[in-house]
Design a protein around this motif. Structure first.
Motif, mmCIF file in Angstrom:
data_model
loop_
_atom_site.group_PDB
_atom_site.id
_atom_site.type_symbol
_atom_site.label_atom_id
_atom_site.label_comp_id
_atom_site.label_asym_id
_atom_site.label_seq_id
_atom_site.Cartn_x
_atom_site.Cartn_y
_atom_site.Cartn_z
ATOM 1 N N GLY A 60 -79.123 75.598 -59.842
ATOM 2 C CA GLY A 60 -78.125 75.014 -58.953
ATOM 3 C C GLY A 60 -78.742 74.430 -57.693
ATOM 4 O O GLY A 60 -78.353 73.347 -57.246
ATOM 5 N N VAL A 61 -79.709 75.136 -57.137
ATOM 6 C CA VAL A 61 -80.390 74.628 -55.934
ATOM 7 C C VAL A 61 -81.153 73.356 -56.263
ATOM 8 O O VAL A 61 -81.133 72.382 -55.499
ATOM 9 C CB VAL A 61 -81.319 75.714 -55.339
ATOM 10 N N TRP A 62 -81.828 73.331 -57.422
ATOM 11 C CA TRP A 62 -82.557 72.123 -57.841
ATOM 12 C C TRP A 62 -81.601 70.935 -58.018
ATOM 13 O O TRP A 62 -81.904 69.816 -57.604
ATOM 14 C CB TRP A 62 -83.313 72.370 -59.146
ATOM 15 N N LEU A 63 -80.444 71.160 -58.649
ATOM 16 C CA LEU A 63 -79.481 70.077 -58.827
ATOM 17 C C LEU A 63 -78.935 69.577 -57.494
ATOM 18 O O LEU A 63 -78.764 68.368 -57.293
ATOM 19 C CB LEU A 63 -78.339 70.543 -59.725
ATOM 20 N N TYR A 64 -78.684 70.498 -56.569
ATOM 21 C CA TYR A 64 -78.191 70.117 -55.257
ATOM 22 C C TYR A 64 -79.208 69.263 -54.507
ATOM 23 O O TYR A 64 -78.875 68.227 -53.932
ATOM 24 C CB TYR A 64 -77.846 71.375 -54.462
ATOM 25 N N VAL A 65 -80.464 69.684 -54.526
ATOM 26 C CA VAL A 65 -81.520 68.921 -53.845
ATOM 27 C C VAL A 65 -81.707 67.556 -54.505
ATOM 28 O O VAL A 65 -81.878 66.539 -53.826
ATOM 29 C CB VAL A 65 -82.837 69.725 -53.821
ATOM 30 N N ALA A 67 -79.401 65.818 -56.054
ATOM 31 C CA ALA A 67 -78.263 64.993 -55.659
ATOM 32 C C ALA A 67 -78.430 64.475 -54.236
ATOM 33 O O ALA A 67 -78.089 63.318 -53.946
ATOM 34 C CB ALA A 67 -76.965 65.788 -55.793
ATOM 35 N N LEU A 68 -78.958 65.297 -53.345
ATOM 36 C CA LEU A 68 -79.201 64.832 -51.978
ATOM 37 C C LEU A 68 -80.234 63.709 -51.946
ATOM 38 O O LEU A 68 -80.084 62.730 -51.206
ATOM 39 C CB LEU A 68 -79.649 65.992 -51.089
ATOM 40 N N TRP A 69 -81.286 63.854 -52.742
ATOM 41 C CA TRP A 69 -82.305 62.802 -52.819
ATOM 42 C C TRP A 69 -81.702 61.513 -53.375
ATOM 43 O O TRP A 69 -81.960 60.419 -52.877
ATOM 44 C CB TRP A 69 -83.479 63.244 -53.698
ATOM 45 N N LEU A 70 -80.896 61.646 -54.422
ATOM 46 C CA LEU A 70 -80.281 60.466 -55.013
ATOM 47 C C LEU A 70 -79.325 59.800 -54.029
ATOM 48 O O LEU A 70 -79.273 58.566 -53.925
ATOM 49 C CB LEU A 70 -79.542 60.854 -56.294
ATOM 50 N N ALA A 72 -79.590 59.912 -50.758
ATOM 51 C CA ALA A 72 -80.419 59.269 -49.730
ATOM 52 C C ALA A 72 -80.994 57.952 -50.238
ATOM 53 O O ALA A 72 -81.004 56.941 -49.518
ATOM 54 C CB ALA A 72 -81.538 60.212 -49.301
ATOM 55 N N LEU A 73 -81.455 57.949 -51.476
ATOM 56 C CA LEU A 73 -81.981 56.698 -52.052
ATOM 57 C C LEU A 73 -80.878 55.666 -52.215
ATOM 58 O O LEU A 73 -81.086 54.466 -51.991
ATOM 59 C CB LEU A 73 -82.655 56.980 -53.394
ATOM 60 N N ASP A 74 -79.688 56.109 -52.611
ATOM 61 C CA ASP A 74 -78.548 55.212 -52.769
ATOM 62 C C ASP A 74 -78.177 54.575 -51.439
ATOM 63 O O ASP A 74 -77.911 53.375 -51.371
ATOM 64 C CB ASP A 74 -77.366 55.995 -53.342
ATOM 65 N N GLN A 75 -78.171 55.365 -50.385
ATOM 66 C CA GLN A 75 -77.836 54.834 -49.069
ATOM 67 C C GLN A 75 -78.927 53.900 -48.553
ATOM 68 O O GLN A 75 -78.632 52.902 -47.898
ATOM 69 C CB GLN A 75 -77.641 55.981 -48.068
ATOM 70 N N THR A 76 -80.180 54.216 -48.864
ATOM 71 C CA THR A 76 -81.291 53.407 -48.361
ATOM 72 C C THR A 76 -81.349 52.050 -49.050
ATOM 73 O O THR A 76 -81.496 51.009 -48.399
ATOM 74 C CB THR A 76 -82.622 54.143 -48.575
ATOM 75 N N PHE A 77 -81.244 52.044 -50.373
ATOM 76 C CA PHE A 77 -81.419 50.807 -51.129
ATOM 77 C C PHE A 77 -80.106 50.141 -51.520
ATOM 78 O O PHE A 77 -80.098 49.142 -52.223
ATOM 79 C CB PHE A 77 -82.259 51.085 -52.376
#
Length: 90
Positions: A60-65, A67-70, A72-77
């Motif tokens: 669950g922690v891995w999936l949460y992290v 999703a946060l990375w995705l 952040a990438l979605d907002q950046t690009f």
């Protein structure tokens, strides 16, 4: 001049003696904790239910992290994965 050098040598011996006291206290604390069964992590437990719960929490922690990375990438690009792509503000 001799007083200054004597003070320096006294301070240097005080500094070297302090870590030994701290490390001895730390070793004693770790030795007392390692003997108790309560200090075993869920992932290393002998109980299979606790091990499975630890694996589920870790996943669950891995999936949460991820999703946060995705996000952040979605907002950046401005990919628009989590909603419509917003044009840049002038």
């Amino acid at each position: 001049m001799r007083e200054k050098s004597a003070n320096r040598s006294a301070k240097s011996t005080e500094r070297t003696a302090a870590p030994e006291v701290v490390s001895a206290g730390l070793v004693a604390a770790l030795a007392s904790d390692s003997s108790s069964d309560a200090a075993v992590a869920w992932f290393d437990s002998n109980d299979p239910r606790k091990r499975m719960l630890g694996r589920i929490v870790l996943a669950g922690v891995w999936l949460y992290v991820a999703a946060l990375w995705l996000l952040a990438l979605d907002q950046t690009f401005r990919w628009g994965i989590f909603g419509p792509a917003v044009p840049p503000v002038p």
